[in-house]
Design a protein around this motif. Structure first.
Motif, short mmCIF file in Angstrom:
data_model
loop_
_atom_site.label_atom_id
_atom_site.label_comp_id
_atom_site.label_asym_id
_atom_site.label_seq_id
_atom_site.Cartn_x
_atom_site.Cartn_y
_atom_site.Cartn_z
N VAL A 159 0.85 -1.19 0.00
CA VAL A 159 0.00 0.00 0.00
C VAL A 159 0.88 1.24 0.00
CG1 VAL A 159 -1.75 1.29 1.26
CG2 VAL A 159 -1.84 -1.21 1.21
N CYS A 160 0.63 2.15 -0.93
CA CYS A 160 1.39 3.40 -1.03
C CYS A 160 0.45 4.59 -0.86
CB CYS A 160 2.10 3.51 -2.38
SG CYS A 160 3.47 2.36 -2.61
N SER A 161 0.98 5.66 -0.30
CA SER A 161 0.21 6.89 -0.19
C SER A 161 0.95 8.02 -0.88
CB SER A 161 -0.03 7.25 1.29
OG SER A 161 1.19 7.62 1.91
N ALA A 162 0.20 9.01 -1.32
CA ALA A 162 0.76 10.15 -2.04
C ALA A 162 0.47 11.44 -1.27
CB ALA A 162 0.18 10.24 -3.45
N VAL A 163 1.39 12.37 -1.37
CA VAL A 163 1.26 13.69 -0.73
C VAL A 163 1.76 14.75 -1.70
CG1 VAL A 163 1.59 12.76 1.60
CG2 VAL A 163 3.57 13.55 0.30
N GLY A 164 1.56 16.02 -1.35
CA GLY A 164 2.19 17.10 -2.09
C GLY A 164 1.29 17.88 -3.00
N LEU A 165 0.81 19.02 -2.53
CA LEU A 165 -0.05 19.91 -3.31
C LEU A 165 -1.24 19.18 -3.92
CD1 LEU A 165 2.10 22.65 -5.10
CD2 LEU A 165 0.37 22.91 -3.32
N ILE A 166 -1.86 18.35 -3.10
CA ILE A 166 -3.14 17.74 -3.46
C ILE A 166 -4.19 18.55 -2.74
CG2 ILE A 166 -4.53 15.63 -3.40
CD1 ILE A 166 -1.90 14.05 -3.27
N THR A 167 -4.93 19.34 -3.49
CA THR A 167 -5.78 20.35 -2.85
C THR A 167 -7.26 20.20 -3.14
OG1 THR A 167 -5.40 21.85 -4.72
CG2 THR A 167 -3.91 22.04 -2.83
N SER A 168 -7.62 19.58 -4.27
CA SER A 168 -9.03 19.49 -4.63
C SER A 168 -9.52 18.05 -4.51
CB SER A 168 -9.27 20.00 -6.05
OG SER A 168 -8.92 19.02 -7.01
N PRO A 169 -10.77 17.86 -4.15
CA PRO A 169 -11.32 16.50 -4.03
C PRO A 169 -11.23 15.71 -5.32
CG PRO A 169 -12.75 18.07 -2.91
CD PRO A 169 -11.74 18.87 -3.67
N LYS A 170 -11.57 16.31 -6.44
CA LYS A 170 -11.55 15.59 -7.71
C LYS A 170 -10.12 15.22 -8.11
CE LYS A 170 -15.90 17.41 -9.50
NZ LYS A 170 -16.59 18.20 -10.56
N GLN A 171 -9.17 16.09 -7.82
CA GLN A 171 -7.76 15.77 -8.06
C GLN A 171 -7.35 14.56 -7.24
OE1 GLN A 171 -5.14 18.56 -6.24
NE2 GLN A 171 -3.29 17.81 -7.27
N ALA A 172 -7.68 14.56 -5.96
CA ALA A 172 -7.31 13.45 -5.07
C ALA A 172 -7.96 12.15 -5.54
CB ALA A 172 -7.73 13.77 -3.64
N GLU A 173 -9.24 12.23 -5.87
CA GLU A 173 -9.96 11.03 -6.28
C GLU A 173 -9.42 10.46 -7.59
OE1 GLU A 173 -12.94 8.03 -5.91
OE2 GLU A 173 -11.97 9.43 -4.52
N SER A 174 -8.96 11.35 -8.48
CA SER A 174 -8.44 10.88 -9.77
C SER A 174 -7.19 10.02 -9.59
CB SER A 174 -8.14 12.06 -10.69
OG SER A 174 -7.00 12.79 -10.24
N TYR A 175 -6.34 10.38 -8.63
CA TYR A 175 -5.14 9.59 -8.39
C TYR A 175 -5.50 8.18 -7.91
CZ TYR A 175 -2.80 14.16 -8.52
OH TYR A 175 -2.35 15.39 -8.90
N LEU A 176 -6.55 8.09 -7.11
CA LEU A 176 -6.99 6.78 -6.62
C LEU A 176 -7.62 5.97 -7.75
CD1 LEU A 176 -8.65 7.91 -3.26
CD2 LEU A 176 -6.39 6.88 -3.56
N GLN A 177 -8.49 6.59 -8.51
CA GLN A 177 -9.19 5.88 -9.58
C GLN A 177 -8.24 5.46 -10.69
OE1 GLN A 177 -12.23 4.83 -9.37
NE2 GLN A 177 -12.62 5.88 -7.44
N ASP A 178 -7.20 6.23 -10.93
CA ASP A 178 -6.22 5.90 -11.97
C ASP A 178 -5.17 4.90 -11.50
OD1 ASP A 178 -7.56 7.65 -13.59
OD2 ASP A 178 -6.12 9.30 -13.35
N GLY A 179 -5.25 4.49 -10.23
CA GLY A 179 -4.32 3.51 -9.70
C GLY A 179 -2.92 4.03 -9.44
#
Length: 368
Positions: free
Chosen positions: A297-317
């Motif tokens: 399991v990996c997590s990402a950080v760094g200038l993630i500011t909008s909900p849709k931006q955050a969700e896109s990283y999850l949905q795109d794997g």
């Protein structure tokens, strides 16, 4: 919520205060699912500044337990980031540094003994300072290595009494464990320096010891690159700096030890780092490590500011988990805002429910 140095307000030598209860507890009441408390040192000389949090003595248990109990009552999980700051310790907190610069007409970050610092007790893998404005560290001997390891394990036992749900080992941002893995800060000639195998030996030693002592989820935060100039290797194939290739190897060894999540950040170990900051600028590192170790399991950080931006990283794997810090500081209601933006329902604490229930309620179907 990612750990973030926001307080510098601990009292009586590393003890949490009412400020921390209100600060951390406020996010729990606003729908945040999990919170990692700021970097908490396992030894007094491991604090970044004299005002930092610590977990080296039993009297520090109760103030943190109070915070954890409150957050649990809101349905929020709480963890702590355990750390030793290495060569980047005995420095001023930012607001103290500004005042000191005005009164002393100085720009140094080093806090003297008279200013509650410990410049003569700063330790590191090698006697290399972070910059001319930072303390000059002493190279750690075996007794220092053992003392720090024992301190991590003692802090883990206190974490059990406090009731933390997870521990995040801080191996990033130029602090002690990061200093060991990077050849920019580690020039040792013993079993802890030189080759990559040697440079990652001590962080793996600490991680293995903690994993054996801690039965709940264990995270490891690493900097995937030093952002130093030039390639990772020179023309002779020798490592010059810490980068993604070496991070991939380290993560593989961490995975073998049973770490549950790798928290991927970057930088902090080289004074002249040049970082191309932009939205999600660190996500590609999490994505690369995830691709190399798909079961971890990996997590990402760094200038993630909008909900849709955050969700896109999850949905795109690209990552499995999103850690958010500064956006929560700018907007403590971000979790509820994200739920509204993404069209999902959450149940915040009753005190805030009325303010959000209308915008989060399902919209009726449009009439023909």
């Amino acid at each position: 919520m990612s750990p973030s140095k926001t307080g510098y307000l601990c009292s009586d030598n590393g003890h949490a205060t009412d400020w921390h209860l209100v600060h951390i507890g406020g996010f729990a009441t606003r729908g945040v699912g999990a919170i990692c408390i700021e970097a908490t040192s396992v030894l007094p000389n491991g604090r970044i500044s004299p005002e930092d949090a610590g977990l080296w003595t039993d009297s520090q248990i109760e103030p943190l337990k109070r915070i954890v109990n409150f957050c649990h009552a809101q349905g929020t999980l709480v963890g702590v980031q355990l750390t030793h700051g290495g060569r980047k310790t005995s420095t001023f907190a930012p607001f103290v540094h500004l005042n000191a610069a005005k009164t002393r007409r100085a720009t140094t970050w080093t806090a003297s003994q008279q200013e509650n610092g410990w410049p003569d007790d700063v330790i590191a893998p090698s006697a290399i300072s972070f910059s001319k404005d930072y303390p000059n560290p002493k190279e750690m001997a075996e007794e220092d290595l053992t003392r720090v390891e024992d301190a991590f394990l003692a802090a883990v036992e206190r974490c059990k009494k406090i009731g933390f749900d997870f521990i995040d080992i801080h191996g990033a941002h130029g602090y002690l464990l990061h200093e060991f893995v990077s050849s920019l800060s580690n020039t040792r000639t013993d079993q802890y320096g030189g080759s990559l195998e040697n440079r990652i030996r001590y962080p793996l030693r600490i991680t293995s010891s903690i994993r054996k002592a801690w039965q709940k989820p264990l995270f490891y935060r690493l900097s995937a690159t030093d952002w130093a100039e030039g390639p990772e290797k020179d023309e002779n194939g020798e490592w010059r700096q810490w980068g993604l290739e070496q991070s991939t190897i380290l993560v593989g060894e961490i995975e073998k030890l049973g770490v549950d999540l790798v928290d991927v950040s970057t930088g902090g170990n080289w004074e002249k780092q040049s970082i191309p900051i932009g939205p999600g600028y660190q996500v590609p590192f999490a994505e690369a490590l995830k691709k190399a170790h798909p079961k971890l399991v990996c997590s990402a950080v760094g200038l993630i500011t909008s909900p849709k931006q955050a969700e896109s990283y999850l949905q795109d794997g690209k990552t499995d988990v999103i850690f958010i810090a500064r956006e929560f500081l700018r907007n403590p209601h971000w979790a509820m805002y994200a739920a509204q933006e993404l069209g999902v329902a959450i149940k915040p604490a009753n005190e805030y429910e009325r303010a959000w229930m209308d915008v989060l309620a399902p919209k009726p179907a449009a009439e023909n």
